[in-house]
Design an enzyme around this catalytic site. Structure first.
Site, short mmCIF file in Angstrom:
data_model
loop_
_atom_site.label_atom_id
_atom_site.label_comp_id
_atom_site.label_asym_id
_atom_site.label_seq_id
_atom_site.Cartn_x
_atom_site.Cartn_y
_atom_site.Cartn_z
N ASP A 293 -12.54 -17.76 -13.89
CA ASP A 293 -11.60 -16.74 -14.36
C ASP A 293 -11.36 -15.66 -13.31
O ASP A 293 -10.25 -15.13 -13.17
CB ASP A 293 -12.10 -16.06 -15.65
CG ASP A 293 -12.03 -17.01 -16.84
OD1 ASP A 293 -11.83 -18.21 -16.63
OD2 ASP A 293 -12.19 -16.52 -17.98
N PRO B 193 -3.71 -11.08 -24.43
CA PRO B 193 -4.50 -10.99 -25.67
C PRO B 193 -5.98 -11.25 -25.37
O PRO B 193 -6.30 -12.22 -24.70
CB PRO B 193 -3.89 -12.06 -26.56
CG PRO B 193 -2.97 -12.85 -25.72
CD PRO B 193 -2.66 -12.08 -24.49
N GLY C 272 -9.33 -16.93 -24.45
CA GLY C 272 -9.48 -17.95 -23.41
C GLY C 272 -8.45 -17.84 -22.31
O GLY C 272 -8.27 -18.77 -21.53
N LEU C 273 -7.77 -16.68 -22.21
CA LEU C 273 -6.74 -16.51 -21.18
C LEU C 273 -7.22 -15.64 -20.02
O LEU C 273 -6.43 -15.25 -19.16
CB LEU C 273 -5.48 -15.91 -21.81
CG LEU C 273 -4.81 -16.75 -22.90
CD1 LEU C 273 -3.55 -16.06 -23.42
CD2 LEU C 273 -4.46 -18.14 -22.37
N GLY C 274 -8.51 -15.32 -20.02
CA GLY C 274 -9.08 -14.59 -18.87
C GLY C 274 -8.87 -13.09 -18.93
O GLY C 274 -8.88 -12.42 -17.90
N SER C 275 -8.68 -12.54 -20.14
CA SER C 275 -8.35 -11.11 -20.21
C SER C 275 -9.44 -10.22 -19.62
O SER C 275 -9.14 -9.26 -18.91
CB SER C 275 -8.01 -10.71 -21.64
OG SER C 275 -8.99 -9.94 -22.22
#
Ligand code: MEV
Length: 318
Positions: free
Chosen positions: A155, A104, A108-111
């Site tokens: 990231d 997503p 904040g998940l490094g997409s």
């Protein structure tokens, strides 16, 4: 010029990351700890042919997100292709790049780093080139600068390294852990704003230098001590440090009500520790649990409190 891959098609794979300690403070040269989220992967496929640049990613499909988020993602994907081609010194008549899988975006998940890393790998491989770790890092950073302005580089490594990392001053090292901690990532479903959050912390630091530096120093110490907790398997101590790190991030002004709700719900349901993860101002939080039963009850509590998704970090897929 490099040889192309034999059939003119090549792939690259990356994954999401979760920061367990040290976001924001890492921007100021302090250490951070991140784990790969192997259950959230992206696969890029590059194919020579056609004319011009044709990039298709899951992010190009209509979603509920705002138009500018979609436009930025399109720009990032295209920048990843053009920067990699430029780095390789090649100008194909046509190249098609498609990205499948889903991390997503803006949570904040490094997409953005994961998209850039998967595309860079696939495009280099279609020319028979395997990027070195440093080359891949530099290419991802060149794309990340479009997304985040001044990315620390965390990231770029955390979305490609296979295990947990210790990151400090641009250098990522494998982190030794006694056993894989049970971590759960929960999504508020609300778009985060990393570049705005980084700017806010910078502005706060400009106006309250000593107070903010004290918080950043404390976050640095927490990350250093958490490295020891992970090496010795002291998960209770790790959880307490995650809680304190969350309080610091809240004081720095990068939390948000939906994050606070999920953090509180997870702690009440028995999490050893919980904090926002990544840039903040929306996005995701991470909770540490100590058993399968706690994993179940904490997941349920977070979903009941409004989490849109909960992903286990510790269950790796083949
Ligand atoms: C983003 O995933 C983490 C931040 O620390 C920014 C950065 O490291 O560049 C907020």
């Amino acid at each position: 010029m490099q040889e192309t891959s034999t059939n003119g098609v090549a792939t690259g794979t990356t994954h999401a990351k979760v920061i367990v300690l040290g976001e924001h403070s890492v921007v100021y040269g302090n250490p951070a700890i991140a784990f790969p989220v192997h259950s959230l992967q992206l696969h890029a496929e590059a194919r020579l042919g056609g004319t011009g640049l044709n990039v298709v990613t899951p992010f190009h499909e209509p979603r509920e997100e705002r138009e500018e988020t979609l436009a930025l993602e399109r720009q990032l994907s295209e920048t990843a292709v053009t920067n990699t081609l430029e780095f390789l010194g090649v100008r194909p008549t046509g190249i098609e790049v498609s990205v499948t899988g889903m991390i997503p975006p803006a949570r904040g998940l490094g997409s953005s780093a994961a998209v850039a890393g998967a595309i860079a790998q696939a495009v280099a491989r279609v020319y028979g080139r395997e990027l070195t770790r440093d080359e891949r890092f530099e290419l991802v950073q060149s794309v990340e600068r479009v997304a985040h302005g001044t990315p620390s580089g965390l990231d770029a490594y955390a979305t490609t390294e296979q295990g947990p990392i210790w990151f400090e001053r641009g250098v990522a090292k494998p982190l030794r852990v006694l056993s894989q901690p049970r971590l759960l990532v929960a999504d508020t479903g609300i778009v985060g704003h990393t570049s705005e959050a980084v700017r806010r912390v910078r502005e706060l630091r400009e106006s309250s230098r000593s107070a903010v530096d004290a918080l950043l120093d404390e976050a640095a110490q927490l990350a250093a001590d958490a490295g020891h907790d992970l090496a010795t398997g002291d998960l209770v101590a790790l959880g307490l440090k995650m809680n304190r790190n969350h309080a610091i991030l809240s004081e720095l002004g990068v939390s948000a009500d939906p994050l606070e709700t999920l953090v509180s719900a997870s702690r009440q349901a028995g999490a050893l520790g919980a904090k926002l993860t990544g840039g903040g101002l929306g996005g995701c939080m991470v909770a540490l649990v100590d058993s399968e039963a706690a994993e179940q009850s904490v997941s349920e509590a977070m979903l009941a409190a409004g989490a849109k998704h909960v992903w286990p970090v510790h269950k790796e897929i083949a």
